[in-house]
Design a protein around this motif. Structure first.
Motif, mmCIF file in Angstrom:
data_model
loop_
_atom_site.group_PDB
_atom_site.id
_atom_site.type_symbol
_atom_site.label_atom_id
_atom_site.label_comp_id
_atom_site.label_asym_id
_atom_site.label_seq_id
_atom_site.Cartn_x
_atom_site.Cartn_y
_atom_site.Cartn_z
ATOM 1 N N LEU A 1 -11.671 5.380 11.156
ATOM 2 C CA LEU A 1 -11.166 4.113 11.692
ATOM 3 C C LEU A 1 -11.977 2.924 11.215
ATOM 4 O O LEU A 1 -11.433 1.836 11.001
ATOM 5 C CB LEU A 1 -11.178 4.153 13.224
ATOM 6 N N VAL A 2 -13.304 3.097 11.066
ATOM 7 C CA VAL A 2 -14.173 1.968 10.723
ATOM 8 C C VAL A 2 -14.738 2.100 9.319
ATOM 9 O O VAL A 2 -15.773 1.510 8.989
ATOM 10 C CB VAL A 2 -15.315 1.835 11.756
ATOM 11 N N SER A 3 -14.044 2.841 8.481
ATOM 12 C CA SER A 3 -14.521 3.050 7.113
ATOM 13 C C SER A 3 -14.417 1.792 6.258
ATOM 14 O O SER A 3 -15.025 1.699 5.203
ATOM 15 C CB SER A 3 -13.712 4.170 6.453
ATOM 16 N N GLY A 4 -13.629 0.836 6.713
ATOM 17 C CA GLY A 4 -13.359 -0.338 5.886
ATOM 18 C C GLY A 4 -12.099 -0.177 5.067
ATOM 19 O O GLY A 4 -11.533 -1.159 4.572
ATOM 20 N N GLU A 5 -11.621 1.067 4.946
ATOM 21 C CA GLU A 5 -10.382 1.325 4.214
ATOM 22 C C GLU A 5 -9.166 1.334 5.133
ATOM 23 O O GLU A 5 -8.034 1.194 4.674
ATOM 24 C CB GLU A 5 -10.481 2.676 3.488
ATOM 25 N N HIS A 6 -9.417 1.499 6.424
ATOM 26 C CA HIS A 6 -8.300 1.524 7.372
ATOM 27 C C HIS A 6 -7.717 0.114 7.472
ATOM 28 O O HIS A 6 -8.445 -0.857 7.672
ATOM 29 C CB HIS A 6 -8.784 1.998 8.738
ATOM 30 N N PRO A 7 -6.408 -0.027 7.328
ATOM 31 C CA PRO A 7 -5.817 -1.374 7.275
ATOM 32 C C PRO A 7 -5.731 -2.092 8.616
ATOM 33 O O PRO A 7 -5.477 -3.297 8.653
ATOM 34 C CB PRO A 7 -4.405 -1.108 6.726
ATOM 35 N N LEU A 8 -5.938 -1.376 9.731
ATOM 36 C CA LEU A 8 -5.661 -1.971 11.035
ATOM 37 C C LEU A 8 -6.898 -2.351 11.838
ATOM 38 O O LEU A 8 -6.891 -3.350 12.562
ATOM 39 C CB LEU A 8 -4.814 -1.002 11.870
ATOM 40 N N THR A 9 -7.957 -1.584 11.757
ATOM 41 C CA THR A 9 -9.059 -1.697 12.716
ATOM 42 C C THR A 9 -9.638 -3.099 12.797
ATOM 43 O O THR A 9 -9.748 -3.677 13.891
ATOM 44 C CB THR A 9 -10.171 -0.691 12.363
ATOM 45 N N SER A 10 -10.048 -3.672 11.686
ATOM 46 C CA SER A 10 -10.675 -4.993 11.742
ATOM 47 C C SER A 10 -9.658 -6.065 12.106
ATOM 48 O O SER A 10 -9.967 -7.009 12.835
ATOM 49 C CB SER A 10 -11.340 -5.322 10.402
ATOM 50 N N ARG A 11 -8.433 -5.947 11.621
ATOM 51 C CA ARG A 11 -7.394 -6.923 11.974
ATOM 52 C C ARG A 11 -7.148 -6.940 13.483
ATOM 53 O O ARG A 11 -7.026 -7.999 14.104
ATOM 54 C CB ARG A 11 -6.081 -6.569 11.265
ATOM 55 N N VAL A 12 -7.053 -5.742 14.061
ATOM 56 C CA VAL A 12 -6.737 -5.638 15.484
ATOM 57 C C VAL A 12 -7.851 -6.250 16.326
ATOM 58 O O VAL A 12 -7.588 -6.974 17.294
ATOM 59 C CB VAL A 12 -6.487 -4.169 15.868
ATOM 60 N N MET A 13 -9.101 -5.996 15.966
ATOM 61 C CA MET A 13 -10.203 -6.543 16.749
ATOM 62 C C MET A 13 -10.287 -8.056 16.605
ATOM 63 O O MET A 13 -10.504 -8.772 17.589
ATOM 64 C CB MET A 13 -11.514 -5.895 16.319
ATOM 65 N N VAL A 14 -10.115 -8.560 15.405
ATOM 66 C CA VAL A 14 -10.113 -10.010 15.203
ATOM 67 C C VAL A 14 -8.997 -10.655 16.011
ATOM 68 O O VAL A 14 -9.184 -11.687 16.669
ATOM 69 C CB VAL A 14 -9.965 -10.339 13.702
ATOM 70 N N ASN A 15 -7.835 -10.036 15.980
ATOM 71 C CA ASN A 15 -6.693 -10.576 16.729
ATOM 72 C C ASN A 15 -6.964 -10.570 18.228
ATOM 73 O O ASN A 15 -6.579 -11.492 18.952
ATOM 74 C CB ASN A 15 -5.441 -9.757 16.425
ATOM 75 N N ARG A 16 -7.672 -9.524 18.703
ATOM 76 C CA ARG A 16 -7.999 -9.437 20.137
ATOM 77 C C ARG A 16 -8.931 -10.580 20.526
ATOM 78 O O ARG A 16 -8.745 -11.228 21.571
ATOM 79 C CB ARG A 16 -8.642 -8.088 20.426
ATOM 80 N N LEU A 17 -9.952 -10.838 19.731
ATOM 81 C CA LEU A 17 -10.884 -11.927 20.029
ATOM 82 C C LEU A 17 -10.150 -13.264 20.006
ATOM 83 O O LEU A 17 -10.357 -14.113 20.880
ATOM 84 C CB LEU A 17 -12.026 -11.931 19.009
ATOM 85 N N TRP A 18 -9.302 -13.437 19.022
ATOM 86 C CA TRP A 18 -8.525 -14.681 18.905
ATOM 87 C C TRP A 18 -7.641 -14.870 20.138
ATOM 88 O O TRP A 18 -7.557 -15.967 20.693
ATOM 89 C CB TRP A 18 -7.684 -14.639 17.632
ATOM 90 N N GLU A 19 -7.000 -13.802 20.568
ATOM 91 C CA GLU A 19 -6.111 -13.880 21.720
ATOM 92 C C GLU A 19 -6.862 -14.320 22.975
ATOM 93 O O GLU A 19 -6.356 -15.138 23.753
ATOM 94 C CB GLU A 19 -5.463 -12.521 21.956
ATOM 95 N N HIS A 20 -8.058 -13.799 23.175
ATOM 96 C CA HIS A 20 -8.805 -14.139 24.380
ATOM 97 C C HIS A 20 -9.368 -15.553 24.329
ATOM 98 O O HIS A 20 -9.700 -16.119 25.375
ATOM 99 C CB HIS A 20 -9.904 -13.115 24.625
ATOM 100 N N LEU A 21 -9.456 -16.143 23.155
ATOM 101 C CA LEU A 21 -9.897 -17.531 23.048
ATOM 102 C C LEU A 21 -8.726 -18.500 23.087
ATOM 103 O O LEU A 21 -8.803 -19.551 23.732
ATOM 104 C CB LEU A 21 -10.689 -17.739 21.761
ATOM 105 N N PHE A 22 -7.659 -18.161 22.394
ATOM 106 C CA PHE A 22 -6.545 -19.095 22.234
ATOM 107 C C PHE A 22 -5.349 -18.774 23.131
ATOM 108 O O PHE A 22 -4.376 -19.522 23.143
ATOM 109 C CB PHE A 22 -6.094 -19.127 20.770
ATOM 110 N N GLY A 23 -5.419 -17.677 23.870
ATOM 111 C CA GLY A 23 -4.336 -17.355 24.792
ATOM 112 C C GLY A 23 -3.217 -16.552 24.179
ATOM 113 O O GLY A 23 -2.415 -15.950 24.898
#
Length: 974
Positions: free
Chosen positions: A682-704
């Motif tokens: 999941l965190v190999s850097g090759e997985h297409p979703l893991t980092s995107r999903v976490m960034v999106n989660r942080l963004w959501e909690h800041l911007f609603g």
């Protein structure tokens, strides 16, 4: 010919539509088409909205699926090709969607509206251009992207701002003005630590005119110990954390060490890749510490059904499925649970791939037992963690060494003499029969008819010749070994084992056991406990899925003369939940005369056993709390995973081995396919979703709202990202430049020009962009349930700074908490525990803390990726009437009297300031002053409900005003 063909296709129809997904109405006429038609941007949405219901994963009408390219281009059952690259006129899909006859056009009239002229034209042009296929955007790894050039080069403060500004400028829009310092301070303080700024912090920031004033605020907040408490609340929703087991009985469970681990890990800003690995597979790390095992509580937060009459295997399977689906939701924002019963309706994930992934979790030791084993003893004193970790490692190593040293002795069948069964009886209704195992030729006992709880067997065993026995081996088998691999049978607990040698002359001598070893080096119950009268012992608890064995070593050689019998007494003093009998249903017996077994009671082996006991005693002396954690079964008693036909756990199909969906990169091959391999994948850097999903989660909690609004679904049925290049830029920056650290990424986000905009809605965006998807203004979001409570406590001066430890029970309305079956009660906390942050509030799944439930907190029975905010009158009733909020309003009013101005208007303004971070407006001040005056006239010195809040009319009125301000929109938003 046309008519004849249409009649023919009624026999072998090629259906191109079924249930339509809700979306915007199609245009009435064709508009200008893009020069190059992109599959992801233009074609996939058409298929998803109009066609996938019948031509997706579960249903592939006419043999056609539009999820997979090979199927879409292949010949359908009608004999025609739906899509012929480069040839739209030969593509049956175009003919059917453009058909003007509602009886034949696709989608059918009763399944959705006809495609618009523009959609038909897009399909035609796409096919004409070669029908180039693309994977869904989220399944393609993030691509490096350079921040775009913008006209207003002075506005961006961070590179991310250029992506936002470029999109605004493309629509001839400009960003909103920068928010005033006080509003930004309130916003960022809530976002980073979940609390409002204090009056002192507001004043200090207002007076700080240095160039790095904003940076100093952010650095102070990121360094605060309250940061972990704020962001742990997010992870408690994701991990479905609760202080109870769930289901109707919902008894207590000690999971708070996991919550405390989360807070400490977030405060320490351990990299997200490490944070992930510890939660998913900390127990499999080579040098695992107590903290690593506690972290795996993430997946022991699954519900556990302890009600009578339930099947432990059914609810074990439910927990395993929940773990698989939750992993995909949290790290992949993928609706993986859809694949339990069939292939994914919209995404390229096949039915059998669900079970291949499930196999990664299927070998966990937990089995829905009431004791919730396996668990780790977590020291109450964190200073003892290192010592406890060392002792746990040494105990595990000594047990493993002990097991391995005798394993060959135990499993070499040439060393064992099978015993004939002369007689076998049982107490209760249980009947024992004897037979010959057709596979091995060994004699065995089997139960017949009704099997009684607590049955005691008496079994008389005969040897072929006189023997001098050193050990007894008992093999317990499922009645149907092959079927038990798929559907485990009821297990057993042998709680007491005694043996006598009965000689032909009627003499009887008891022989004793000094040691025991089984096929599991780390069993839940010690097999040696069969020598004690308790409800522990050798067990397959509560299910048996394959043959099990144990060896019981005689304290002295058991001399069995010719013609003598070895008589065994076997007690089963333990039941499963609901009184299901845990009795051996099939067993074989054999003896060994190998002197090596006798040697186990002396010499090096005995010294190792004593050494082990010393460490066990030392570990037990450390005061601890038992918390459920993840652990794996050893390979020789591991489970096998099968496809559930139509998702039914009772209907097993093909056998599968652990793996991941083909659309994603494969698991690493440097270790077995297990949870640790999966976590690293999941965190190999090759997985297409893991980092995107976490960034999106942080963004959501800041911007609603996230860059992808459906933060729980990045798949084809989710919403596309509003700023795809920005999402990829931040995802790669997160895993590369920031090395998976969350705090520096949050620092960039909250210091950006995008975040610093005022939340006031520009007129030109009010109608066109009500959700702020273009980010042309700053966020203004309602406080979370936890923040609503924590703010009330802080501004009242009641908030306790105490961190960690068991969950507490603050005041709640009487009669809310009524626990069926288990008799537990809500014991309202006293002292500072009454005023601790919301994250420490006791969380009962079937009866959540009322004020937080009303403000949209979930029950946490399952993973919650996104809380959907509501606004109901019940929320006002909570802040105005809940005893905890009334108590906070009372304390705030008293605080205003001692710390605020001397006049009533000044005190009202002061309360407004500490609750909202803003100076009170004249109109609001007038209304609140009028309320104060009105309330004083209603004061009744003989009414205890009033005098409790204030000894004078003025004191009482100030409490009412404080309570009212506490309920204002300005106080309930960041």
């Amino acid at each position: 010919m046309a008519t004849t063909f249409k009649l023919a296709v009624l026999v072998a129809p090629l259906v191109l539509g079924c249930v339509a997904i809700a979306g915007e109405p199609s245009d009435a006429s064709a508009a200008e088409l893009p020069e190059v038609v992109s599959f992801n941007e233009s074609i996939r949405p058409i298929f998803t909205k109009n066609c996938m219901g019948c031509h997706g994963g579960p249903k592939q009408a006419a043999g056609l699926s539009l999820i997979y390219r090979e199927s879409a281009l292949d010949e359908a059952e009608s004999g025609r090709h739906a899509i012929v690259p480069g040839k739209p006129d030969e593509s049956y899909l175009v003919e059917r969607v453009a058909d003007t006859d509602s009886d034949f056009r696709m989608p059918p009239a009763d399944h959705g509206p006809a495609l618009s002229d523009r959609e038909v034209a897009l399909l035609r042009k796409w096919i004409e251009q070669g029908a180039k296929w693309e994977e869904h955007w989220s399944f393609i790894p993030p691509q490096p992207v350079t921040p775009p050039t913008v006209k207003n080069a002075e506005w961006p403060r961070e590179p991310l701002d250029r992506f936002v500004l470029a999109k605004l400028e493309a629509k001839d829009l400009v960003p909103s003005a920068e928010v005033d310092r006080g509003e930004w301070l309130r916003r960022v303080t809530f976002d980073l630590i979940g609390l409002p700024p204090t009056v002192a912090e507001v004043n200090a920031f207002a007076e700080d005119t240095s160039a790095d004033a904003y940076e100093k605020v952010v650095d102070r907040l990121l360094a605060s110990s309250k940061f972990g408490e704020r962001w742990a609340a997010v992870w408690l929703d994701l991990s479905r954390y609760a202080d109870t087991m769930g289901y109707e009985k919902d008894p207590h469970r000690d999971m708070w060490p996991y919550r405390d681990w989360l807070i400490r890990a977030l405060n320490a800003d351990i990299p997200y890749d490490e944070f992930t690995i510890k939660q998913l597979a900390g127990d499999l790390l080579p040098e695992k510490a107590i903290e690593d095992r506690v972290a795996t509580g993430f997946h022991r937060n699954t519900q556990n059904n302890t009600e009578g009459g339930t099947d432990d295997e059914e609810f074990r399977v439910a927990a395993v499925m929940d773990r698989a689906s939750t992993t995909w939701q949290v790290w992949g924002a993928t609706t993986f649970g859809c694949v339990q019963c069939h292939a994914h309706p919209y995404d390229p994930i096949k039915h059998e791939e669900y079970y291949e992934f499930l196999a990664l979790f299927d070998d966990s030791r937990d089995a829905d037992v009431g004791e919730e084993w396996p668990w780790v003893a977590v020291p109450l004193d964190t200073d003892k963690f290192d010592e406890a970790s060392r002792l746990d490692r040494e105990i595990a190593e000594l047990k493993e060494h002990r097991h391995q040293s005798v394993l060959s002795l135990a499993t070499d069948l040439e060393r064992w003499q099978p015993l004939a069964i002369a007689e076998a009886t049982s107490t209760g209704q249980t009947r024992l029969a004897t037979r010959v195992d057709p596979g091995t030729g060994a004699m065995e006992i089997v139960t017949r008819g009704t099997v009684s709880n607590r049955s005691m067997f008496t079994i008389s065993l005969a040897t072929r010749t006189a023997t001098s026995a050193t050990a007894l081996r008992v093999d317990v088998l499922p009645k149907n070994v092959a079927e038990a691999l798929k559907s485990p049978e009821q297990g057993f607990v042998l709680t007491r084992l005694r043996a006598w040698v009965d000689t032909p002359d009627g003499q009887s001598k008891e022989v004793f056991f000094c040691d025991a070893i089984s096929d599991d080096a780390h069993p839940q119950m010690d097999p040696l406990d069969v020598s004690n009268d308790n409800n522990q012992g050798w067990a397959a608890y509560t299910k048996i899925n394959r043959p099990r064995w144990a060896v019981f070593v005689f304290a002295e050689r058991a001399e069995i003369p010719a013609g003598a019998k070895l008589r065994l007494q076997m007690k089963h003093e333990r039941d499963a939940e609901g009184s299901s009998a845990l009795v051996i249903n099939r067993a074989q017996f054999s003896l060994s005369n190998d002197p090596a077994w006798t040697a186990l009671s002396s010499g090096e082996f005995a010294a190792a056993k004593a050494k082990l006991q010393v460490r066990i005693d030392a570990r037990n002396s450390i005061k601890s709390v038992a918390m459920p954690v993840m652990a794996e079964l050893p390979a020789d008693i591991a489970r096998e995973t099968y496809v559930f036909e139509r998702g039914n756990w009772l209907s097993k199909g093909a056998h599968v081995t652990a793996g991941t969906p083909e659309v994603f990169p494969p698991l690493p091959t440097d270790r077995p396919a297990d949870r640790l391999a999966m976590a690293r994948w999941l965190v190999s850097g090759e997985h297409p979703l893991t980092s995107r999903v976490m960034v999106n989660r942080l963004w959501e909690h800041l911007f609603g709202i996230g860059i992808v609004e459906t933060s729980e679904d990045f798949g084809s049925s989710g919403t596309p990202p509003s700023h795809p290049e920005l999402l990829d830029y931040l995802a790669l920056r997160f895993q590369n430049e920031h090395a998976w650290h969350v705090k520096p990424l949050l620092r960039e986000l909250v210091l950006s020009a995008t975040y610093r905009q005022t939340s006031r809605v520009p007129r030109e965006l009010a109608a066109d962009d009500p959700q702020n998807r273009l980010l042309g203004r700053g966020p203004r979001n309602r406080l979370t349930a936890e923040m609503v409570r924590d703010q009330a406590l802080q501004v009242s001066g009641l908030l306790s700074d105490k961190m960690f430890g068991p969950s507490v029970m603050p005041p709640q309305p009487e009669g809310v908490w009524r626990s069926v079956y288990n008799g537990s009660t809500w014991k309202t906390a006293t002292g500072e525990d009454r005023y601790r942050r919301a994250i420490y509030t006791y969380w009962k799944r079937t009866s959540g803390y009322p004020s937080m439930m009303t403000f949209d907190a979930p029950s946490r029975e399952v993973c919650t990726v996104r809380r959907v905010a509501t606004n109901t009158p019940l929320q006002a009733l909570v802040t105005l009437n809940d005893p905890a909020f009334v108590e906070c309003a009372t304390a705030l009013a008293r605080r205003a009297e001692s710390e605020g101005p001397n006049d009533t208007a000044g005190r009202i303004g002061w309360i407004y300031l500490v609750l909202t971070g803003e100076t009170i407006r004249p109109a609001t001040a007038t209304e609140l002053l009028d309320l104060f005056v009105d309330v004083t006239t209603r004061y009744d010195a003989n009414d205890e409900s009033m005098t409790t809040l204030g000894a004078t009319p003025e004191q009482f009125a100030l409490v009412i005003v404080a309570n009212t301000i506490q309920n204002l929109d300005e106080a309930l938003t960041k």
